[in-house]
Structures are given as C-alpha cells and as structure tokens.
Design a protein around this motif. Structure first.
Motif, PDB file in Angstrom:
ATOM      1  N   THR A  21      -2.067   2.520  17.935  1.00  0.00           N
ATOM      2  CA  THR A  21      -1.190   1.378  17.678  1.00  0.00           C
ATOM      3  C   THR A  21      -1.030   1.225  16.167  1.00  0.00           C
ATOM      4  N   PRO A  22       0.055   0.538  15.708  1.00  0.00           N
ATOM      5  CA  PRO A  22       0.298   0.413  14.271  1.00  0.00           C
ATOM      6  C   PRO A  22      -0.816  -0.297  13.530  1.00  0.00           C
ATOM      7  N   ALA A  23      -1.622  -1.012  14.192  1.00  0.00           N
ATOM      8  CA  ALA A  23      -2.677  -1.749  13.519  1.00  0.00           C
ATOM      9  C   ALA A  23      -3.900  -0.883  13.243  1.00  0.00           C
ATOM     10  N   GLN A  24      -3.916   0.327  13.746  1.00  0.00           N
ATOM     11  CA  GLN A  24      -5.079   1.179  13.552  1.00  0.00           C
ATOM     12  C   GLN A  24      -5.167   1.651  12.103  1.00  0.00           C
ATOM     13  N   PRO A  25      -6.370   1.909  11.601  1.00  0.00           N
ATOM     14  CA  PRO A  25      -6.558   2.280  10.195  1.00  0.00           C
ATOM     15  C   PRO A  25      -5.893   3.604   9.831  1.00  0.00           C
ATOM     16  N   GLU A  26      -5.746   4.559  10.745  1.00  0.00           N
ATOM     17  CA  GLU A  26      -5.115   5.838  10.421  1.00  0.00           C
ATOM     18  C   GLU A  26      -3.678   5.625   9.963  1.00  0.00           C
ATOM     19  N   THR A  27      -2.985   4.702  10.610  1.00  0.00           N
ATOM     20  CA  THR A  27      -1.597   4.434  10.248  1.00  0.00           C
ATOM     21  C   THR A  27      -1.534   3.827   8.854  1.00  0.00           C
ATOM     22  N   GLN A  28      -2.421   2.926   8.542  1.00  0.00           N
ATOM     23  CA  GLN A  28      -2.439   2.306   7.208  1.00  0.00           C
ATOM     24  C   GLN A  28      -2.774   3.346   6.148  1.00  0.00           C
ATOM     25  N   GLU A  29      -3.709   4.240   6.457  1.00  0.00           N
ATOM     26  CA  GLU A  29      -4.070   5.295   5.526  1.00  0.00           C
ATOM     27  C   GLU A  29      -2.890   6.230   5.289  1.00  0.00           C
ATOM     28  N   THR A  30      -2.172   6.524   6.348  1.00  0.00           N
ATOM     29  CA  THR A  30      -0.990   7.385   6.217  1.00  0.00           C
ATOM     30  C   THR A  30       0.044   6.730   5.322  1.00  0.00           C
ATOM     31  N   ARG A  31       0.250   5.428   5.524  1.00  0.00           N
ATOM     32  CA  ARG A  31       1.204   4.708   4.682  1.00  0.00           C
ATOM     33  C   ARG A  31       0.748   4.741   3.214  1.00  0.00           C
ATOM     34  N   ASP A  32      -0.552   4.553   3.008  1.00  0.00           N
ATOM     35  CA  ASP A  32      -1.080   4.590   1.649  1.00  0.00           C
ATOM     36  C   ASP A  32      -0.857   5.961   1.011  1.00  0.00           C
ATOM     37  N   VAL A  33      -1.100   7.003   1.804  1.00  0.00           N
ATOM     38  CA  VAL A  33      -0.899   8.365   1.286  1.00  0.00           C
ATOM     39  C   VAL A  33       0.563   8.574   0.915  1.00  0.00           C
ATOM     40  N   PHE A  34       1.482   8.161   1.780  1.00  0.00           N
ATOM     41  CA  PHE A  34       2.909   8.330   1.484  1.00  0.00           C
ATOM     42  C   PHE A  34       3.325   7.487   0.277  1.00  0.00           C
ATOM     43  N   ARG A  35       2.779   6.276   0.176  1.00  0.00           N
ATOM     44  CA  ARG A  35       3.117   5.412  -0.957  1.00  0.00           C
ATOM     45  C   ARG A  35       2.605   6.041  -2.259  1.00  0.00           C
ATOM     46  N   LYS A  36       1.374   6.516  -2.238  1.00  0.00           N
ATOM     47  CA  LYS A  36       0.795   7.132  -3.435  1.00  0.00           C
ATOM     48  C   LYS A  36       1.524   8.421  -3.803  1.00  0.00           C
ATOM     49  N   MET A  37       1.900   9.177  -2.784  1.00  0.00           N
ATOM     50  CA  MET A  37       2.660  10.412  -3.032  1.00  0.00           C
ATOM     51  C   MET A  37       4.008  10.073  -3.649  1.00  0.00           C
ATOM     52  N   SER A  38       4.635   9.018  -3.148  1.00  0.00           N
ATOM     53  CA  SER A  38       5.916   8.565  -3.679  1.00  0.00           C
ATOM     54  C   SER A  38       5.768   8.121  -5.131  1.00  0.00           C
ATOM     55  N   GLU A  39       4.706   7.367  -5.427  1.00  0.00           N
ATOM     56  CA  GLU A  39       4.459   6.934  -6.801  1.00  0.00           C
ATOM     57  C   GLU A  39       4.230   8.133  -7.719  1.00  0.00           C
ATOM     58  N   TYR A  40       3.448   9.082  -7.224  1.00  0.00           N
ATOM     59  CA  TYR A  40       3.177  10.282  -8.003  1.00  0.00           C
ATOM     60  C   TYR A  40       4.464  11.051  -8.308  1.00  0.00           C
ATOM     61  N   LEU A  41       5.274  11.266  -7.280  1.00  0.00           N
ATOM     62  CA  LEU A  41       6.524  12.006  -7.470  1.00  0.00           C
ATOM     63  C   LEU A  41       7.480  11.253  -8.388  1.00  0.00           C
ATOM     64  N   ASN A  42       7.541   9.922  -8.237  1.00  0.00           N
ATOM     65  CA  ASN A  42       8.375   9.132  -9.139  1.00  0.00           C
ATOM     66  C   ASN A  42       7.881   9.264 -10.579  1.00  0.00           C
ATOM     67  N   GLY A  43       6.575   9.258 -10.765  1.00  0.00           N
ATOM     68  CA  GLY A  43       6.005   9.449 -12.107  1.00  0.00           C
ATOM     69  C   GLY A  43       6.353  10.812 -12.677  1.00  0.00           C
ATOM     70  N   GLU A  44       6.249  11.843 -11.858  1.00  0.00           N
ATOM     71  CA  GLU A  44       6.594  13.203 -12.306  1.00  0.00           C
ATOM     72  C   GLU A  44       8.072  13.297 -12.676  1.00  0.00           C
ATOM     73  N   ILE A  45       8.924  12.732 -11.852  1.00  0.00           N
ATOM     74  CA  ILE A  45      10.367  12.752 -12.130  1.00  0.00           C
ATOM     75  C   ILE A  45      10.669  11.967 -13.394  1.00  0.00           C
ATOM     76  N   SER A  46      10.012  10.836 -13.555  1.00  0.00           N
ATOM     77  CA  SER A  46      10.204  10.011 -14.751  1.00  0.00           C
ATOM     78  C   SER A  46       9.754  10.777 -15.995  1.00  0.00           C
ATOM     79  N   ALA A  47       8.603  11.427 -15.902  1.00  0.00           N
ATOM     80  CA  ALA A  47       8.099  12.213 -17.039  1.00  0.00           C
ATOM     81  C   ALA A  47       9.064  13.347 -17.374  1.00  0.00           C
TER      82      ALA A  47
END
Length: 130
Positions: A21-47
């Motif tokens: 279910t969406p409330a499970q920790p795996e889903t939150q971890e996945t969202r965190d990974v995607f968010r962090k990956m997005s931040e990283y890629l945005n930082g790389e593109i910005s650089a």
C-alpha cells in the motif's frame, strides 16, 4: 489408485502477502530516491549550464584579446612597410657610404706604404750625407 493432488490457492495460503500500500515505507523510500536523483540531475544540469556560460564569456574575452592583437599586428606590419620604404630610399646612399669606406681603406693602405717609402728614403738620405 489415483489420488487427487490438491494445489493450494492464494486465498487458501495464509502466508501469502498482500500488495504493498502507498503508506508502506518502501514507497516512501522510492519517492525519496527519485526526489534525490532529480535534485542531483538538476544540480548537474545547472552546473553544466554555468560551465557553458563561463566558457561563452571566456570565448568572448579571448576573441576580444585576439582582436586587439590583430590590430597591433596590423599596425606593426604598417610600421615595418614604412621602414622598408625608407630603407629602399636610403639604400643608394648606403651603397655610396660603403664605397667611400672601401676607398678610405685603400687610401689608408696607400698612406701606410707611402709612409714606409718616405722612412726608407729618409734613411737613404741620412746614409748618403753621413
């Protein structure tokens, strides 16, 4: 003789897990990974964008510097052409100076020979009148 084989169904299996279910920790971890990956890629593109902007500025600076160097080289080339023209005008006079120098050197040799001759002649006169 034939026995029936009973295969357990998922509904019959008490150990079967239900879909996450969406409330499970795996889903939150996945969202965190995607968010962090997005931040990283945005930082790389910005650089990369900043690096390209810097390279563009450096290219402009270098182009202006080369333009200045080209202007200096052009002025130097004009100056050298002027010197060549002046040398061409002076060349006949320089040849005359060289010829005059050669003639003076020859005259010096003649003077040395004449001096030696007069010394010999003086010695002969002294020998005759002694």
């Amino acid at each position: 003789p034939f026995s029936t084989i009973h295969y357990p169904l998922m509904a019959d299996n008490k150990e079967a897990k239900t879909a996450p279910t969406p409330a499970q920790p795996e889903t939150q971890e996945t969202r965190d990974v995607f968010r962090k990956m997005s931040e990283y890629l945005n930082g790389e593109i910005s650089a990369s964008t900043h690096e390209y902007q810097l390279l563009g500025k450096l290219n402009l600076i270098v182009a202006n510097k080369y333009k200045g160097m080209q202007e200096k080289a052009s002025k130097l080339n004009s100056f050298l052409r002027g010197l060549d023209e002046k040398y061409a005008k002076l060349e006949p006079y320089l040849k005359q100076v060289n010829q005059l120098h050669d003639n003076v050197a020859k005259m010096e040799q003649v003077v040395v020979q004449l001096d030696e001759y007069t010394k010999n002649l003086e010695d002969q006169f002294k020998a005759v009148y002694k």
